[in-house]
Design a protein around this motif. Structure first.
Motif, PDB file in Angstrom:
ATOM      1  N   HIS A 114     -32.047 -31.460 -19.612  1.00 37.94           N
ATOM      2  CA  HIS A 114     -33.315 -30.765 -19.881  1.00 37.94           C
ATOM      3  C   HIS A 114     -33.118 -29.441 -20.625  1.00 37.94           C
ATOM      4  O   HIS A 114     -34.001 -28.599 -20.649  1.00 37.94           O
ATOM      5  N   ASN A 115     -31.934 -29.285 -21.203  1.00 38.98           N
ATOM      6  CA  ASN A 115     -31.644 -28.139 -22.088  1.00 38.98           C
ATOM      7  C   ASN A 115     -31.743 -26.781 -21.408  1.00 38.98           C
ATOM      8  O   ASN A 115     -32.246 -25.823 -21.989  1.00 38.98           O
ATOM      9  N   LYS A 142     -34.572 -18.248 -20.213  1.00 41.73           N
ATOM     10  CA  LYS A 142     -35.940 -18.733 -20.065  1.00 41.73           C
ATOM     11  C   LYS A 142     -36.298 -18.596 -18.594  1.00 41.73           C
ATOM     12  O   LYS A 142     -35.493 -18.930 -17.728  1.00 41.73           O
ATOM     13  N   ASN A 143     -37.478 -18.116 -18.307  1.00 42.28           N
ATOM     14  CA  ASN A 143     -37.854 -17.798 -16.930  1.00 42.28           C
ATOM     15  C   ASN A 143     -37.732 -18.998 -15.993  1.00 42.28           C
ATOM     16  O   ASN A 143     -37.182 -18.899 -14.896  1.00 42.28           O
ATOM     17  N   SER A 144     -38.216 -20.161 -16.433  1.00 42.59           N
ATOM     18  CA  SER A 144     -38.196 -21.359 -15.578  1.00 42.59           C
ATOM     19  C   SER A 144     -36.758 -21.788 -15.274  1.00 42.59           C
ATOM     20  O   SER A 144     -36.445 -22.191 -14.149  1.00 42.59           O
ATOM     21  N   SER A 145     -35.881 -21.688 -16.275  1.00 37.25           N
ATOM     22  CA  SER A 145     -34.469 -22.055 -16.084  1.00 37.25           C
ATOM     23  C   SER A 145     -33.798 -21.114 -15.091  1.00 37.25           C
ATOM     24  O   SER A 145     -33.069 -21.554 -14.192  1.00 37.25           O
ATOM     25  N   GLN A 146     -34.048 -19.817 -15.248  1.00 39.47           N
ATOM     26  CA  GLN A 146     -33.421 -18.809 -14.380  1.00 39.47           C
ATOM     27  C   GLN A 146     -33.875 -18.973 -12.929  1.00 39.47           C
ATOM     28  O   GLN A 146     -33.058 -18.922 -12.013  1.00 39.47           O
ATOM     29  N   ILE A 147     -35.169 -19.187 -12.721  1.00 41.88           N
ATOM     30  CA  ILE A 147     -35.703 -19.335 -11.361  1.00 41.88           C
ATOM     31  C   ILE A 147     -35.113 -20.569 -10.681  1.00 41.88           C
ATOM     32  O   ILE A 147     -34.710 -20.525  -9.519  1.00 41.88           O
ATOM     33  N   LEU A 148     -35.035 -21.674 -11.424  1.00 40.26           N
ATOM     34  CA  LEU A 148     -34.510 -22.928 -10.876  1.00 40.26           C
ATOM     35  C   LEU A 148     -33.063 -22.777 -10.420  1.00 40.26           C
ATOM     36  O   LEU A 148     -32.701 -23.157  -9.301  1.00 40.26           O
ATOM     37  N   VAL A 149     -32.235 -22.183 -11.266  1.00 38.94           N
ATOM     38  CA  VAL A 149     -30.800 -22.061 -10.941  1.00 38.94           C
ATOM     39  C   VAL A 149     -30.577 -21.039  -9.824  1.00 38.94           C
ATOM     40  O   VAL A 149     -29.714 -21.242  -8.961  1.00 38.94           O
TER      41      VAL A 149
END
Length: 201
Positions: A114-115, A142-149
């Motif tokens: 998902h890049n 990217k905010n969504s990527s950072q929050i997920l990880v």
């Protein structure tokens, strides 16, 4: 790419602990199937097959992919079994899992697909990318990527990061410092039986 979509706990009950496949633990002690644990002594072939299946399910490979790794490892000088493990451990999806950025290898594979992942500043969406010493692996800004990880980092799949990896949890940047050593491979198996399995086919 085909991947296993069936019940993971059933596989773990049959093959033992596979940290890359799932974090769940089964309460059942017997083997899966109608008859559970049988007293019959396993054959040499079944022992080799079981070790091969552990490797396949833990790293999420199909038969063709694993065979390709075996052929590559045979061309490299050194212990074939150890080289196979090192090649699989240095895959991008497994490296992300070992950093603690994902709870399992399938979750790490999804991050790559998902890049969400960058290697040395470039977007990489290939799970089988072979990480090399000196590679910098980071999460996209990217905010969504950072929050997920960050959510994944609070509950890592494995407690300790291997000695060949280095991770900064504040900036979500990891560095590969070298090649993994045998004692840091998370899965318990006899790699020589896997080499024997393929040498007799």
């Amino acid at each position: 790419m085909s991947r296993y979509r069936g019940p993971r706990l059933k596989v773990c009950r049959r093959l033992g602990n596979l940290p890359g496949l799932t974090r769940k633990k089964s309460k059942k002690q017997s083997l899966p199937g109608e008859h559970g644990e049988q007293s019959r002594k396993p054959s040499e072939y079944s022992l080799r097959l079981e070790e091969k299946q552990k490797l396949r399910f833990n790293y999420g490979l199909n038969e063709r992919q694993l065979l390709r790794y075996i052929k590559k490892a045979k061309k490299v000088q050194g212990s074939t079994g150890l080289i196979i493990l090192q090649m699989l451990e240095m895959r991008l999806d497994n490296t992300i899992f070992r950093f603690g950025m994902a709870p399992t290898i399938p979750a790490a594979r999804q991050l790559v697909n998902h890049n969400h992942i960058q290697v040395n500043g470039n977007n990489v969406s290939i799970c089988s990318y072979q990480c090399k010493p000196g590679d910098i692996i980071q999460i996209k800004k990217k905010n969504s990527s950072q929050i997920l990880v960050k959510k994944y980092l609070d509950f890592p799949g494995l407690l300790s990061i291997p000695s060949h990896l280095e991770m900064d949890k504040d900036t979500l940047v990891g560095k590969v410092n070298g090649i993994v050593e045998r004692e840091w491979v998370a899965i318990e198996l006899n790699e020589l039986l896997i080499v024997e399995y393929y040498s007799r086919k």
